[in-house]
Design an enzyme around this catalytic site. Structure first.
Site, short mmCIF file in Angstrom:
data_model
loop_
_atom_site.label_atom_id
_atom_site.label_comp_id
_atom_site.label_asym_id
_atom_site.label_seq_id
_atom_site.Cartn_x
_atom_site.Cartn_y
_atom_site.Cartn_z
N LYS A 150 32.85 0.70 -0.31
CA LYS A 150 32.36 2.07 -0.55
C LYS A 150 33.15 2.81 -1.64
O LYS A 150 33.80 3.83 -1.39
CB LYS A 150 32.36 2.86 0.76
CG LYS A 150 31.51 2.17 1.85
CD LYS A 150 31.19 3.04 3.02
CE LYS A 150 30.20 2.39 3.95
NZ LYS A 150 30.72 1.32 4.81
N ASP B 83 22.58 -4.74 11.51
CA ASP B 83 21.55 -3.80 11.06
C ASP B 83 20.95 -4.19 9.71
O ASP B 83 20.34 -3.38 9.03
CB ASP B 83 22.16 -2.39 10.95
CG ASP B 83 23.32 -2.32 9.97
OD1 ASP B 83 23.85 -3.38 9.58
OD2 ASP B 83 23.67 -1.20 9.56
N ASP C 227 19.72 -2.46 4.42
CA ASP C 227 20.64 -2.05 5.48
C ASP C 227 19.97 -0.87 6.18
O ASP C 227 19.78 0.19 5.57
CB ASP C 227 21.97 -1.65 4.83
CG ASP C 227 22.93 -0.96 5.79
OD1 ASP C 227 22.50 -0.42 6.81
OD2 ASP C 227 24.13 -0.96 5.50
N1 GDD Z 1 31.65 -5.50 17.45
C1 GDD Z 1 31.77 -4.51 16.57
N2 GDD Z 1 32.90 -3.72 16.60
N3 GDD Z 1 30.77 -4.27 15.69
C2 GDD Z 1 30.92 -3.24 14.83
C3 GDD Z 1 32.05 -2.40 14.80
C4 GDD Z 1 33.08 -2.66 15.76
O1 GDD Z 1 34.10 -1.98 15.83
N4 GDD Z 1 31.88 -1.49 13.82
C5 GDD Z 1 30.69 -1.74 13.25
N5 GDD Z 1 30.09 -2.79 13.85
C6 GDD Z 1 28.80 -3.40 13.52
C7 GDD Z 1 27.69 -2.35 13.46
O2 GDD Z 1 27.02 -2.28 14.72
C8 GDD Z 1 26.78 -2.90 12.37
O3 GDD Z 1 25.79 -3.77 12.88
C9 GDD Z 1 27.71 -3.71 11.48
O4 GDD Z 1 28.93 -3.91 12.22
C10 GDD Z 1 28.02 -3.02 10.15
O5 GDD Z 1 28.44 -1.71 10.42
P1 GDD Z 1 27.83 -0.47 9.62
O6 GDD Z 1 28.45 0.75 10.20
O7 GDD Z 1 26.35 -0.56 9.57
O8 GDD Z 1 28.48 -0.69 8.19
P2 GDD Z 1 27.95 -0.21 6.79
O9 GDD Z 1 26.50 -0.37 6.67
O10 GDD Z 1 28.51 1.15 6.53
O11 GDD Z 1 28.68 -1.24 5.77
C11 GDD Z 1 28.66 -2.63 6.02
O12 GDD Z 1 27.42 -3.20 5.70
C12 GDD Z 1 27.04 -3.19 4.31
C13 GDD Z 1 25.75 -3.95 4.16
O13 GDD Z 1 24.84 -3.69 5.12
C14 GDD Z 1 29.78 -3.28 5.18
O14 GDD Z 1 29.88 -4.62 5.61
C15 GDD Z 1 29.47 -3.22 3.69
O15 GDD Z 1 30.45 -3.94 2.96
C16 GDD Z 1 28.11 -3.84 3.44
O16 GDD Z 1 27.77 -3.73 2.04
MG MG Z 2 24.96 -0.82 7.99
#
Ligand code: GDD
Ligand code: MG
Length: 368
Positions: free
Chosen positions: A156, A105, A216
């Site tokens: 976070k 994303d 993001d």
């Molecule tokens: N295959 C798989 N399995 N993908 C997953 C899973 C899982 O269990 N959980 C989440 N994802 C994928 C989501 O579809 C998304 O594309 C990506 O991993 C990140 O998940 P988010 O839920 O969007 O995380 P976030 O935005 O809260 O935090 C993450 O992204 C930030 C930057 O965009 C973390 O990586 C943070 O450290 C980072 O700063």
């Molecule tokens: Mg995200």
């Protein structure tokens, strides 16, 4: 080099849109969000992108297929969520050497080739793309030494716990042998488990700071911002379609000579914009939508097959596929209407109000 895109999440903060479409497949200016990651792969000469799927996997195969131009697309599905690192581990059989991981994303113009060069020249086991944000609380916070060496990884944190505004940009270059440290078949997180463990064990993790565009796309507000940023040129990617005066046409559309349409606006195939409609971009109107006039659409996204009735206003809001807004409605301030929902006449949907897919809101049921 091969890459893995993590696309298994449920996108809960993007509900109700993600009830019907996984977040990486939501259209951004009428191309799936993941298309922009495939483009970056193409530019960096990555030959294969493996989609690590969990939520609605068959939709990915239908929408993305097995190849996008030069980039081969493969799929590895997990039946139960394996977390971010677990999702990458699940792709191990397809990975033969150093690889890249993308959060599915993230929208960025970062120079992947330069990220890969940095990884190679420092000899790191993992290189994390870092971007600077104003408020680091919803991200992984990553302090580094002057050499670029990562000192800590705090997912976070509260504001007091965040030692820097540089955060994990959601792209990593990883040496294949690191996969051996991720347990198989159980949920495991890069952010909360693997990275802190590597740092504890003294493994070299390097941060690659870049001031390139980064977003993001995690919430409806960010989704609208992504449209705004793309259409105002910040992402350095052209909107699709044939441009004329700030309007981007993706097929045949009818725009009444008595309508006022001020770009940037992306207009899908089969769209009808009737007399006395006022549209002020950035706006994306998905295919086969019909806007009756007088009405106003401002800074909004219509996913397609929508209708908007007379005397209605849609601003700073999102209409899921086939959502219909009858006459005399106000849809504003980050309202999100789910796919196929029917909003009757005289409703006011504001302040982040979300209508679930298929719901029928009776005439004048909701007012402020
Ligand atoms: N295959 C798989 N399995 N993908 C997953 C899973 C899982 O269990 N959980 C989440 N994802 C994928 C989501 O579809 C998304 O594309 C990506 O991993 C990140 O998940 P988010 O839920 O969007 O995380 P976030 O935005 O809260 O935090 C993450 O992204 C930030 C930057 O965009 C973390 O990586 C943070 O450290 C980072 O700063
Ligand atoms: Mg995200």
């Amino acid at each position: 080099m091969k890459a893995v895109a993590l696309v298994g999440g449920q996108g809960t903060r993007m509900r109700p849109l993600t009830f019907t479409t996984p977040k990486p497949l939501l259209p951004l200016c009428q191309r799936p969000l993941i298309w922009y990651t495939v483009e970056r792969c193409k530019t960096a000469g990555i030959e294969e992108l493996i989609l690590s799927t969990g939520y609605k996997p068959q939709l990915f195969e239908t929408v993305v297929g097995d190849r996008v131009e030069d980039v081969k697309i493969s799929y590895v599905h997990e039946t139960d969520p394996l977390g971010t690192a677990g999702g990458a581990k699940n792709c191990e059989a397809l990975l033969d050497s150093t690889f890249i991981v993308f959060n599915g994303d993230v929208l960025t113009s970062v120079d992947l080739s330069d990220l890969i060069r940095t990884h190679e020249s420092t000899g790191a086991s993992v290189t994390i793309y870092l971007t600077e944000v104003e408020d680091p609380r919803e991200y992984g916070v990553v302090p580094t030494a002057e050499t670029g060496e990562v000192l800590d990884f705090i997912e976070k944190p509260s504001l007091e716990e965040a030692p820097t505004n540089f955060v994990n940009g959601g792209i990593y270059v990883i040496e294949r042998d690191i996969l051996a440290l991720i347990p198989e078949g159980v949920p495991y997180s890069f952010e909360r488990e693997l990275f802190p463990k590597l740092l504890e064990d003294g493994v070299l993790v390097v941060g690659y700071k870049s001031s390139s565009y980064w977003l993001d796309v995690g919430t409806p507000a960010k989704y609208l911002q992504a449209h705004n940023d793309l259409m105002s040129g910040r992402l350095h990617v052209q909107p699709p379609g044939t441009e004329s005066d700030g309007l981007y046409f993706l097929g045949e559309a009818y725009i009444s000579p008595d309508a006022e349409v001020v770009g940037p606006v992306v207009i899908g195939d089969g769209v009808r914009v009737e007399s006395e409609v006022s549209i002020k971009g950035p706006v994306s109107i998905g295919p086969d939508s019909r806007i009756e006039g007088p009405s106003q659409i401002t800074r909004s996204v219509l996913l397609g097959g929508n209708s908007v009735g007379r005397n209605s206003v849609v601003e700073d809001s999102i209409l899921g596929e086939r959502a219909e807004i009858a006459s005399d409605c106000l849809v504003s301030e980050f309202a999100v209407i789910g796919a196929g929902a029917l909003v009757g006449s005289g409703n006011e949907l504001r302040r982040g109000m979300r209508v679930w897919p298929g719901v029928e809101v009776e005439d004048s049921a909701i007012k402020f």
